[in-house]
Motif scaffolding. Structure first.
Motif, short mmCIF file in Angstrom:
data_model
loop_
_atom_site.label_atom_id
_atom_site.label_comp_id
_atom_site.label_asym_id
_atom_site.label_seq_id
_atom_site.Cartn_x
_atom_site.Cartn_y
_atom_site.Cartn_z
N SER A 305 0.84 -1.29 -0.01
CA SER A 305 -0.09 0.20 0.12
C SER A 305 0.98 1.27 0.04
N GLY A 306 0.47 2.16 -0.74
CA GLY A 306 1.11 3.45 -0.97
C GLY A 306 2.44 3.61 -1.82
N VAL A 307 2.81 2.45 -2.40
CA VAL A 307 3.89 2.40 -3.27
C VAL A 307 3.41 3.17 -4.55
N ILE A 308 4.47 4.07 -5.13
CA ILE A 308 3.95 4.61 -6.49
C ILE A 308 5.26 4.01 -7.45
N PHE A 309 4.86 3.43 -8.39
CA PHE A 309 5.65 2.62 -9.14
C PHE A 309 6.11 3.58 -10.29
N HIS A 310 5.27 4.45 -10.78
CA HIS A 310 5.64 5.55 -11.93
C HIS A 310 5.92 6.73 -10.97
N VAL A 311 6.98 7.17 -10.67
CA VAL A 311 7.32 8.28 -9.78
C VAL A 311 7.56 9.51 -10.64
N LYS A 312 6.75 10.60 -10.28
CA LYS A 312 6.93 11.74 -10.87
C LYS A 312 7.53 12.94 -9.80
N ARG A 313 8.19 14.13 -10.18
CA ARG A 313 8.86 14.95 -9.52
C ARG A 313 8.01 15.53 -8.41
N GLU A 314 6.76 15.71 -8.63
CA GLU A 314 5.71 16.11 -7.88
C GLU A 314 5.21 15.17 -6.71
N ASP A 315 5.30 13.82 -7.05
CA ASP A 315 5.04 12.92 -5.99
C ASP A 315 6.06 13.11 -4.88
N ILE A 316 7.43 13.41 -5.17
CA ILE A 316 8.34 13.53 -4.19
C ILE A 316 8.22 14.62 -3.36
N GLU A 317 7.98 15.80 -4.14
CA GLU A 317 7.77 17.23 -3.67
C GLU A 317 6.48 17.07 -2.84
N ALA A 318 5.53 16.23 -2.98
CA ALA A 318 4.32 16.37 -2.12
C ALA A 318 4.50 15.55 -0.99
N VAL A 319 5.77 14.96 -0.68
CA VAL A 319 5.64 13.95 0.62
C VAL A 319 6.13 15.24 1.60
N LYS A 320 5.28 15.22 2.69
CA LYS A 320 5.70 16.18 3.81
C LYS A 320 6.49 15.60 4.77
N GLU A 321 6.53 14.21 5.35
CA GLU A 321 7.31 13.56 6.14
C GLU A 321 8.13 12.71 5.35
N LYS A 322 9.31 13.18 5.02
CA LYS A 322 10.21 12.61 3.92
C LYS A 322 10.95 11.64 4.82
N ASP A 323 11.22 11.71 6.09
CA ASP A 323 11.86 10.61 7.00
C ASP A 323 11.00 9.18 6.96
N LEU A 324 9.78 9.41 6.18
CA LEU A 324 9.01 8.30 6.09
C LEU A 324 8.76 7.34 4.87
N TYR A 325 9.53 7.92 3.91
CA TYR A 325 9.57 7.52 2.45
C TYR A 325 11.00 6.88 1.95
N ILE A 326 11.10 5.85 1.31
CA ILE A 326 12.26 5.83 0.38
C ILE A 326 12.18 5.92 -1.03
N LEU A 327 13.27 6.02 -1.69
CA LEU A 327 13.30 6.18 -3.05
C LEU A 327 14.27 5.01 -3.40
N GLN A 328 13.69 4.01 -4.07
CA GLN A 328 14.58 2.88 -4.67
C GLN A 328 14.57 2.54 -5.73
N LYS A 329 15.70 2.29 -6.47
CA LYS A 329 16.02 2.05 -7.74
C LYS A 329 15.45 0.80 -8.16
N LYS A 330 14.64 0.80 -9.23
CA LYS A 330 13.91 -0.26 -9.83
C LYS A 330 14.94 -1.21 -10.32
N VAL A 331 14.48 -2.58 -10.23
CA VAL A 331 15.19 -3.72 -10.76
C VAL A 331 14.65 -4.42 -11.97
N ASN A 332 15.35 -5.34 -12.56
CA ASN A 332 14.89 -6.01 -13.78
C ASN A 332 14.48 -7.52 -13.32
#
Length: 396
Positions: A305-332
């Protein structure tokens, strides 16, 4: 990946055999499983098994570091802290995507949880596969030299810790409505402990009680905890008769604090062959230009729940509690399992238990999820076959 057993299994599989296999589960409790069970096990070759266990051991080495608690105290500050935390987690579920990197198959750590998984269901799933396809008895779903009998004995020991069965409860939020309730049924049947809703547990002084089916008051000495606080916090309609934050006289089979300590919270700290580039949003110096190669995940959500697979810049900017989210490199994810009409992707969850006085956890079995979609998960695999939950089988 194991051509002998893959060819043998596919040659034996029919629509009717799969239906009979599923009906076998339904007949156990007159209940139809609400998640999809995959048509086939994943036949895991020795080299991949060794890679999976090596990756797991590296995770465990990090968890056993002297400074692990100080590193992960922040995870409790961000959520909640339950008293009487034990020295280590009781359960581990370590998820690897089967991926391709530089032309080679390699497992990549997707997630790690200090929380129980479908320990009882997986045992029954593997035994039903063997029952319906007897040649699978040449293989095993178990690790550490366990058999079906010794596996069940170990799981019982870990959950009950020598307490009488009636004083040990499986605790969940409205268990009869959970998608995983088939696991609760098997746990009750195979281990013999009652399944109790959080609303049925009540506190007197420093003790917890529930009432059995004869309306007798029973003291709770140990809790096999299946409650996810993420879900509990959303259920403001529920009336609880105790507080998780209370200092009560009870043991935990899976203390709630370990759900937060051993979680996506530790992924940014793990470096190496089996780990994915992961950054806490609060540590992100700049937003990558190639966001199509990343996925945004909340640290403490469950079941995707809450995972955004197709991330946009505004998705990151919209996160208020940035210590509660990670940005992870996709794998193949590499499709490696041959179905009758193309290859299928897989994710392997290695399951481990950690007995109270043991120095290290014991690897016990596994859970596999099959996918034809963009990601592993129900919403990416609707109306498809050869998807869903299954089990990995190893050579003995």
């Amino acid at each position: 990946m194991n051509s002998k057993y893959r060819q043998l299994f596919n040659a034996n599989l029919t629509v009717d055999k799969y239906k009979n296999f599923i009906d076998d589960f339904t007949s156990d409790f007159d209940y139809a499983v609400t998640f999809r069970i995959g048509e086939s096990p994943f036949f895991i070759p020795i080299e991949l098994k060794e890679q999976l266990l090596e990756g797991c051991q590296q995770v465990i080495d990090f968890i056993k570091r002297d400074d692990f608690r100080s590193i992960t105290d922040r995870a409790l500050e961000l959520n909640r802290k339950v008293p009487n935390e034990d020295n280590h987690t009781t359960f581990l579920a370590i998820d690897f995507g089967i991926c391709e990197e530089d032309g080679e198959i390699v497992p990549k750590l997707i997630e790690v949880q200090g929380f129980p998984s479908l320990f009882n269901f997986q045992q029954n799933l593997s035994q039903k596969f063997i029952s319906h396809y007897p040649f699978l008895s040449e293989l095993t779903p178990f690790l550490s030299g366990l058999t079906s009998e010794t596996y069940l004995k170990l799981i019982e020991d870990v959950i009950c810790n020598n307490h009488p069965k009636e004083n040990v409860i499986l605790l969940e939020i409205e268990p009869e409505k959970q998608n995983t309730k088939i696991d609760f049924y098997y746990c009750h049947r195979d281990i013999g402990i009652p399944v109790v809703c959080v609303t049925e547990l009540y506190q007197k002084g420093k003790q917890l009680f529930y009432k059995n089916d004869k309306s007798e008051e029973i003291l709770v000495k140990r809790i096999y905890n299946r409650v996810i606080f993420d879900e509990l916090d959303l259920r403001t309609d529920l009336k609880l008769n105790f507080d998780f934050s209370s200092d009560v006289d009870v043991e935990w089979a899976g203390h709630p604090n370990w759900f937060f300590r051993i979680s996506k919270f530790i992924l940014p700290y793990l470096k190496g062959k089996y780990f994915i580039e992961t950054t806490l949003l609060s540590d992100l110096k700049e937003i990558p230009a190639d966001l199509e190669n990343y996925v945004l995940k909340p640290l403490f959500s469950f079941s995707g729940s809450g995972v955004i697979f197709h991330v946009k810049r505004e998705d990151i900017e919209a996160v208020k509690e940035k210590d509660l989210y990670i940005l992870q490199k996709k794998v193949n994810y590499k499709p490696v399992i041959q179905s009758p009409d193309g290859k299928v992707k897989a994710e392997v969850r290695i399951l481990a238990v950690w007995k109270k006085e043991a120095e290290s956890p014991t690897f016990v079995t596994n859970l596999v999820r099959l996918s034809r979609g963009e990601m592993i998960g129900v919403k990416f695999n609707k109306d498809k076959d050869w998807v869903g939950g299954t089990v990995g089988m190893f050579e003995k």
